[in-house]
Motif scaffolding. Structure first.
Motif, short mmCIF file in Angstrom:
data_model
loop_
_atom_site.label_atom_id
_atom_site.label_comp_id
_atom_site.label_asym_id
_atom_site.label_seq_id
_atom_site.Cartn_x
_atom_site.Cartn_y
_atom_site.Cartn_z
N UNK A 58 -25.98 -36.48 -28.79
CA UNK A 58 -27.39 -36.88 -28.82
C UNK A 58 -28.30 -35.71 -28.45
N UNK A 59 -27.86 -34.86 -27.53
CA UNK A 59 -28.68 -33.71 -27.16
C UNK A 59 -28.80 -32.73 -28.34
N UNK A 60 -27.73 -32.59 -29.11
CA UNK A 60 -27.80 -31.76 -30.32
C UNK A 60 -28.87 -32.32 -31.27
N UNK A 61 -28.94 -33.64 -31.38
CA UNK A 61 -29.96 -34.26 -32.22
C UNK A 61 -31.37 -33.96 -31.69
N UNK A 62 -31.52 -34.03 -30.38
CA UNK A 62 -32.80 -33.69 -29.76
C UNK A 62 -33.18 -32.25 -30.11
N UNK A 63 -32.23 -31.34 -29.95
CA UNK A 63 -32.49 -29.94 -30.26
C UNK A 63 -32.90 -29.77 -31.72
N UNK A 64 -32.28 -30.54 -32.60
CA UNK A 64 -32.62 -30.45 -34.02
C UNK A 64 -34.05 -30.91 -34.26
N UNK A 65 -34.46 -31.99 -33.60
CA UNK A 65 -35.84 -32.47 -33.72
C UNK A 65 -36.81 -31.38 -33.27
N UNK A 66 -36.55 -30.80 -32.11
CA UNK A 66 -37.45 -29.80 -31.54
C UNK A 66 -37.51 -28.56 -32.44
N UNK A 67 -36.36 -28.09 -32.89
CA UNK A 67 -36.31 -26.89 -33.72
C UNK A 67 -37.11 -27.08 -35.01
N UNK A 212 -38.40 -38.24 -37.86
CA UNK A 212 -37.43 -39.32 -38.05
C UNK A 212 -36.12 -38.82 -38.64
N UNK A 213 -36.21 -38.00 -39.70
CA UNK A 213 -35.00 -37.51 -40.36
C UNK A 213 -34.20 -36.57 -39.46
N UNK A 214 -34.90 -35.67 -38.78
CA UNK A 214 -34.19 -34.69 -37.97
C UNK A 214 -33.45 -35.34 -36.81
N UNK A 215 -33.92 -36.49 -36.35
CA UNK A 215 -33.23 -37.19 -35.26
C UNK A 215 -31.89 -37.74 -35.69
N UNK A 216 -31.65 -37.85 -37.00
CA UNK A 216 -30.35 -38.30 -37.50
C UNK A 216 -29.48 -37.14 -37.97
N UNK A 217 -29.95 -35.90 -37.72
CA UNK A 217 -29.29 -34.69 -38.23
C UNK A 217 -29.24 -34.68 -39.76
N UNK A 218 -30.22 -35.37 -40.37
CA UNK A 218 -30.29 -35.41 -41.82
C UNK A 218 -29.34 -36.40 -42.47
N UNK A 219 -28.65 -37.21 -41.66
CA UNK A 219 -27.73 -38.19 -42.23
C UNK A 219 -28.46 -39.33 -42.94
N UNK A 220 -29.70 -39.61 -42.53
CA UNK A 220 -30.48 -40.67 -43.15
C UNK A 220 -31.78 -40.09 -43.69
N UNK A 221 -32.20 -40.56 -44.85
CA UNK A 221 -33.48 -40.18 -45.41
C UNK A 221 -34.55 -41.16 -44.91
N UNK A 222 -35.75 -40.63 -44.71
CA UNK A 222 -36.83 -41.42 -44.14
C UNK A 222 -37.61 -42.18 -45.21
N UNK A 223 -38.11 -43.33 -44.82
CA UNK A 223 -39.11 -44.05 -45.61
C UNK A 223 -40.49 -43.52 -45.23
N UNK A 224 -41.41 -43.51 -46.18
CA UNK A 224 -42.82 -43.29 -45.86
C UNK A 224 -43.58 -44.46 -46.44
N UNK A 225 -44.12 -45.30 -45.57
CA UNK A 225 -44.61 -46.60 -46.03
C UNK A 225 -46.00 -46.91 -45.50
N UNK A 226 -46.72 -47.70 -46.28
CA UNK A 226 -47.93 -48.37 -45.80
C UNK A 226 -47.51 -49.58 -44.98
N UNK A 227 -48.13 -49.77 -43.82
CA UNK A 227 -47.96 -51.00 -43.05
C UNK A 227 -49.06 -51.94 -43.53
N UNK A 228 -48.67 -53.00 -44.26
CA UNK A 228 -49.64 -53.67 -45.11
C UNK A 228 -50.09 -55.05 -44.71
N UNK A 229 -49.16 -56.00 -44.61
CA UNK A 229 -49.60 -57.38 -44.40
C UNK A 229 -48.49 -58.20 -43.75
N UNK A 230 -48.92 -59.28 -43.15
CA UNK A 230 -47.98 -60.17 -42.46
C UNK A 230 -47.16 -60.98 -43.47
#
Length: 383
Positions: A58-67, A212-230
């Protein structure tokens, strides 16, 4: 800086001990504070304890986010749409506070280069169209399909030319007048290949995706979304959607490039529902010189069909989430990844001088994640 010490053995029969690990840990923690050095602590444990291996990874993931955060340069294609006051950013602050650089170019530089690729019959256009066919069913005219592929290549080449790891684009409406297509399917393939591009020139949205992506070490791709309606029936359900910007890896069903979308009657969007699961949702934003990262979890839930790329999410308390957004400094765009990386992002905040912010009351649980016992911290799904 990662701080850890091995758990001491029992005293010898004569009452002697080989070391006092905790004595050293406590002293080191105090000295690091004296020198204003942020650090992450893994609880005092044996080296074969699951908390040790989990903590190191997990610390490696943190370092990846920061870098990645500290070495981000974003291609800004065009200005923000006039009406979108919400996406205003302070370019000077982003550079001075975080080292984040912007590379602004006019829309015309992109579109003229796109047409140059088409006029010269760049062989990569057909190769890119083949890649699209592997991912999705194509329901648009070949002329428009060629533009979608060429636009993707144009954004990709410009990001490489300016040394950028992400991009944003003024996606409407001047772009449609110039090239006759929407950019969202082009963005989707860039997202798929690890080059996030956001809409409405949302700089902080692109940063949210990178985090978001860097916290997974690139294992998951991120969504970019509108937060729209209930949700029409689920009181804690909310629609997150866009006209087609999601990475194809996130699709639950086979993606489609449809002839048009109900918002804009142009080709160039994409359509699919995202995979089921628990997601981490992220929004980096700020105003008045203060920056924070809104983070938390939500699970996908059933909901009505929606055009474009979309997901219905169930929150523990949607009213609480909604209030966080209304009071800000956040806007209607949010990134998300199909993984629980809330503790990773929260820990990274101390190294990038950003305040962690939660839409659920999980602050103590997140803090204890790094030094507590797994059995008491994680729920059954996380275990």
């Amino acid at each position: 800086v990662l701080l850890w010490g091995p758990r001491d053995e029992a005293p010898a029969p004569d009452g002697s001990r080989r070391r006092d690990t905790q004595c050293g840990l406590f002293a080191i923690g105090k000295v690091l504070r004296h020198f204003n050095v942020p650090f992450t602590y893994i609880r005092n444990s044996d080296i074969d304890d699951p908390s040790f291996s989990r903590g190191v990874i997990d610390f490696i993931k943190v370092c990846n986010v920061v870098k990645i955060f500290k070495h981000t340069r974003i291609l800004q294609i065009g200005t923000r749409p006039f009406d979108f006051w919400s996406v205003i950013v302070n370019e000077g602050e982003l550079l001075e506070k975080f080292g984040i650089q912007l590379s602004p170019i006019p829309l015309g530089e992109l579109t003229s280069y796109m047409y140059k690729l088409i006029d010269e019959e760049d062989p990569r256009i057909e190769e890119t169209k083949d890649v699209y066919r592997k991912w999705a069913d194509i329901k648009i005219k070949d002329e428009d399909f060629t533009k979608v592929a060429a636009l993707k290549l144009a954004m990709q080449d410009k990001m490489n030319e300016y040394g950028c790891n992400a991009g944003t684009i003024q996606c409407w409406t001047e772009l449609q007048r110039e090239i006759g297509i929407l950019p969202y399917a082009s963005e989707a393939l860039l997202q798929t290949e690890g080059m996030p591009v956001t809409c409405e020139t949302d700089i902080n949205g692109a940063i949210s995706e990178i985090l978001a992506e860097s916290a997974t070490l690139g294992d998951e791709r991120a969504l970019f979304a509108d937060v729209n309606c209930r949700h029409p029936e689920n009181e804690n359900g909310e629609l997150l959607q866009h006209l087609g910007t999601f990475a194809f890896q996130t699709a639950k069903n086979r993606p489609v490039l449809p002839p048009s979308h109900f918002v804009f009657d142009y080709p160039g969007s994409a359509a699919f529902e995202v995979k089921d699961g628990t997601y981490t949702l992220v929004r980096f934003d700020g105003d008045h010189g203060k920056y924070s990262m809104l983070i938390g979890n939500a699970k996908t839930c059933d909901g009505p069909y929606e055009q474009g790329t979309y997901a219905w999410f169930e929150f523990k308390d949607l009213n609480r989430f909604e209030a966080k957004y209304v009071y800000g400094p956040y806007i209607h765009h949010m990134a998300g990844v199909r993984a629980d990386v809330v503790p990773i992002l929260a820990e990274a905040c101390k190294y990038i001088n950003v305040a962690p912010d939660y839409y659920d009351p999980i602050k103590d649980k997140v803090a204890a994640y790094w030094y507590g016992d797994l059995d008491t911290i994680l729920d059954d799904d996380q275990k």
